[in-house]
Each structure stands twice: as structure tokens, then as C-alpha cells.
Design an enzyme around this catalytic site. Structure first.
Site, PDB file in Angstrom:
ATOM      1  N   HIS A 169       1.003  -1.142   0.078  1.00  0.00           N
ATOM      2  CA  HIS A 169      -0.003  -0.045  -0.036  1.00  0.00           C
ATOM      3  C   HIS A 169       0.710   1.197   0.084  1.00  0.00           C
ATOM      4  CE1 HIS A 169      -3.187   2.988   1.582  1.00  0.00           C
ATOM      5  NE2 HIS A 169      -3.839   1.892   1.580  1.00  0.00           N
ATOM      6  N   GLU A 272      -0.945   1.584  -5.363  1.00  0.00           N
ATOM      7  CA  GLU A 272      -0.732   0.309  -4.538  1.00  0.00           C
ATOM      8  C   GLU A 272      -0.762  -1.124  -5.456  1.00  0.00           C
ATOM      9  OE1 GLU A 272      -3.869   0.190  -1.721  1.00  0.00           O
ATOM     10  OE2 GLU A 272      -3.873   2.457  -1.557  1.00  0.00           O
TER      11      GLU A 272
HETATM   12  O1  TA6 Z   1      -6.086   1.450  -0.467  1.00  0.00           O
HETATM   13  C1  TA6 Z   1      -7.273   2.403  -0.252  1.00  0.00           C
HETATM   14  C2  TA6 Z   1      -7.907   2.310   0.982  1.00  0.00           C
HETATM   15  O2  TA6 Z   1      -8.329   1.030   1.026  1.00  0.00           O
HETATM   16  C3  TA6 Z   1      -8.976   3.268   1.259  1.00  0.00           C
HETATM   17  O3  TA6 Z   1     -10.200   3.019   1.259  1.00  0.00           O
HETATM   18  C4  TA6 Z   1      -8.495   4.001   2.560  1.00  0.00           C
HETATM   19  O4  TA6 Z   1      -9.234   2.842   3.595  1.00  0.00           O
HETATM   20  C5  TA6 Z   1      -6.981   3.531   2.590  1.00  0.00           C
HETATM   21  O5  TA6 Z   1      -6.965   2.218   2.161  1.00  0.00           O
HETATM   22  C6  TA6 Z   1      -6.286   3.526   4.089  1.00  0.00           C
HETATM   23  O6  TA6 Z   1      -6.738   2.573   4.913  1.00  0.00           O
HETATM   24  P1  TA6 Z   1      -6.230   2.644   6.481  1.00  0.00           P
HETATM   25  O7  TA6 Z   1      -6.784   1.638   7.092  1.00  0.00           O
HETATM   26  O8  TA6 Z   1      -4.781   2.565   6.384  1.00  0.00           O
HETATM   27  O9  TA6 Z   1      -6.697   3.958   6.974  1.00  0.00           O
END
Ligand code: TA6
Length: 303
Positions: A169, A272
Site C-alpha cells: 500500500h 498500490e
Molecule cells: O487503499 C485505499 C484504502 O482501501 C482506502 O479505502 C482507505 O481506507 C485507505 O486504504 C487507508 O486505509 P487505512 O486502514 O490505512 O486507514
């Protein structure tokens, strides 16, 4: 002998790999060579910073992030595993799985002035089995040379199929999100998480205008972030991944997150490397699956 001393004796390499204590006693790791430096937390096997020599920082790390045992760190490259996003059947389980908040171990290290490699491992334990009742071993290989390469390998050490979704991510640092574009996903199909997960097709390059949360599916393409304000391009090539997620929370969502500094959304973009939604991966007993990405930053004068 304390953990840090033991780790430095066993895996430390003078001038190339060093272990030290960070906030809340988290074990941190610094990797160095002629091409630049990296920092990681052992919790979550999370790359936090990537600074190529002579280049601006490549990763964004929130200045308001939590550095607490068991809490996700905002920024760098969190590992979302064994599920991406909310757990498909039980939303009370931690979003993005448990790998990013687990204590990993060091399994191997190599380093010289041209290349530094670190391998970190996580295997199932009583805590993981209460969240996900399967046997596994997970390895992250981090390789720093003229670029940054990550390889996430899942081995099924149990007797039934593993079904996972996953993501590296990555939070990329950009000079100004309004002067940033993503190429490489033209004509690709995606699910739009800010529009009821509607399935759409990408037309042209991607410009972020407000909250953006898209899962591009069935694509193994290399992507590129044109970071015009920093006069550079960041390229991300990948293997073993059929999804690419693009996320920026936008002003309102960012300011509602306690670990996201106020104007941070203007200077970051998540791109990601993943296997998400319909790109779920099934791993048979005794086999393994590897997902990798290679990150490179090139100043415009070099391209
Ligand atoms: O990758 C995008 C995502 O799934 C968004 O929907 C948002 O939730 C982000 O990840 C961050 O997630 P987190 O749990 O690290 O706040």
C-alpha cells in the site's frame, strides 16, 4: 543481551544495515548504500522512508502518524495481508488484515556499497489464528540498489487452500497533487469506491480531483507518477499482481483522520501493487505465491 544488540550482531552490516529503537520501543531498521537509504519498522515489515541519493524522498510519511505497538503507521509501504480493505465476512476484524500490525522477525541480510538486501518473516501464531484460522509463512524481501524492489511471498504451510487479497500500500510523495498525473492505466477497468463500487473504464491519464479511491483490475501494467512539481517521474513495475489501487483521501477525509496531517493530502498519492476484489489469489497447500514491485525515481532531466 538486548534484542537490538543481538539483531545487530546477527543481521547488522556495518554502514549498510543497522537496528535501533524508535518511538514506543518499536524496532526500526536503516538500510544504506551508495544508491541511497531506507528506513523500516520491524512491526509490519513496513518500509517508512526511501531516499535515493540525489533525489527527493520517494515515499510520504505522515508527521502525525502513530508509532505504537499494534497500531498501523500512516505512510511508507504498509503490507495489507491476508485481506485488502474490510474483511469480506466480518468488518469487526482489522481493516487491511493483520500483517501490518504484527511483530515480524529478521531472517536474512546482505549488504555492500551497491546493493543491500533484508528478508523479514511472519508465520502463523496463536494471535493470527484467532483472526484467520490458517497456517502460513510470509516473507518480505527488500532490496535497495539503483531502485527499490519489494517481494512479498506467501507460502501455504497448511492442509487447505488459502484465499487472500493483498497490497503493498505505497504512499508516494508528490510536490503538488494538482500537478500530478498517473499513466499506464489507460483503458483499464476499475471499481470506483467513491461511487458505490461502480465498474468503470479509465479514459486517458489519471488526475486526482478530490477523494479518489479506485481498484483497477486485471492489469499487470507498469505505472508512472508524473510528479511535475518535483520535476521527476516515479515508475512502479510489478509482478504477481493483477490489481492497482489509486487512493487520495481528499481534504475532508484527510482532515478527519487523526494520523493524517492537515495538508498532507496535497503531497501524497497511494499507488498500490495489489490483488484485490475480483483478483483474489488462491494458494494450494505446499505452494507459494509471490507479488513484487520495483520503484524508481528519475528526475525529468534524466528522462
Ligand atoms: O487503499 C485505499 C484504502 O482501501 C482506502 O479505502 C482507505 O481506507 C485507505 O486504504 C487507508 O486505509 P487505512 O486502514 O490505512 O486507514
Amino acid at each position: 543481551m538486548n534484542d537490538i544488540t543481538r539483531m545487530n550482531q546477527e543481521f547488522g552490516i556495518h554502514s549498510h544495515i543497522n537496528f535501533f529503537r524508535g518511538p514506543d520501543n518499536l524496532i526500526m531498521i536503516r538500510m544504506n548504500n551508495d544508491h541511497g537509504n531506507l528506513s523500516l519498522s520491524l512491526q509490519g515489515a513496513q518500509v517508512l522512508e526511501y531516499n535515493p541519493s540525489g533525489q527527493k524522498k520517494v515515499l510520504w510519511l505522515s508527521q502525525k502518524s502513530n508509532y505504537q505497538q499494534g497500531k498501523p503507521i500512516r505512510g511508507g509501504i504498509p503490507i495489507c495481508w491476508p485481506w485488502f480493505g474490510d474483511h469480506p465476512d466480518n468488518t469487526s476484524l482489522p481493516a487491511h488484515g493483520f500483517a501490518r500490525t504484527s511483530q515480524w522477525t529478521v531472517s536474512d541480510s546482505h549488504g555492500n556499497k551497491d546493493e543491500t538486501i533484508l528478508r523479514l518473516a511472519l508465520t502463523d501464531n496463536q494471535q493470527t489464528r484467532t483472526l484467520w484460522p490458517y497456517s502460513f509463512s510470509l516473507e518480505l524481501e527488500v532490496c535497495l540498489n539503483h531502485q527499490l524492489s519489494l517481494k512479498l511471498t506467501t507460502r501455504n504451510t497448511g492442509t487447505s487452500n488459502l484465499a487472500i487479497t493483498e497490497a503493498l500500500h505505497s504512499y508516494f510523495a508528490v510536490g503538488d497533487i494538482d500537478q500530478t498525473a498517473v499513466t499506464g492505466l489507460e483503458d483499464q477497468s476499475y471499481f470506483d469506491k467513491v461511487d458505490d463500487l461502480k465498474n468503470k473504464n479509465q479514459t486517458g491519464e489519471i488526475h486526482v480531483k478530490g477523494e479518489t479511491d479506485r481498484v483497477y483490475i486485471n492489469t499487470d501494467k507498469t505505472t508512472r507518477i508524473s510528479d511535475t512539481a518535483n520535476r521527476r517521474n516515479i515508475s512502479i513495475s510489478k509482478s504477481g499482481s493483477l490489481s492497482t489501487v489509486i487512493w487520495n483521501p481528499g481534504k475532508e477525509k484527510a482532515q478527519a483522520m487523526s494520523d493524517f496531517e492537515g495538508s498532507g493530502y496535497k503531497h501524497m498519492l497511494c499507488l498500490e501493487t495489489s490483488n484485490a476484489l475480483t483478483n483474489k489469489v488462491t494458494i494450494a497447500p505446499g505452494t507459494e505465491h509471490q507479488m513484487g514491485c520495483v520503484i524508481r525515481s528519475d528526475s525529468l532531466s534524466q528522462t
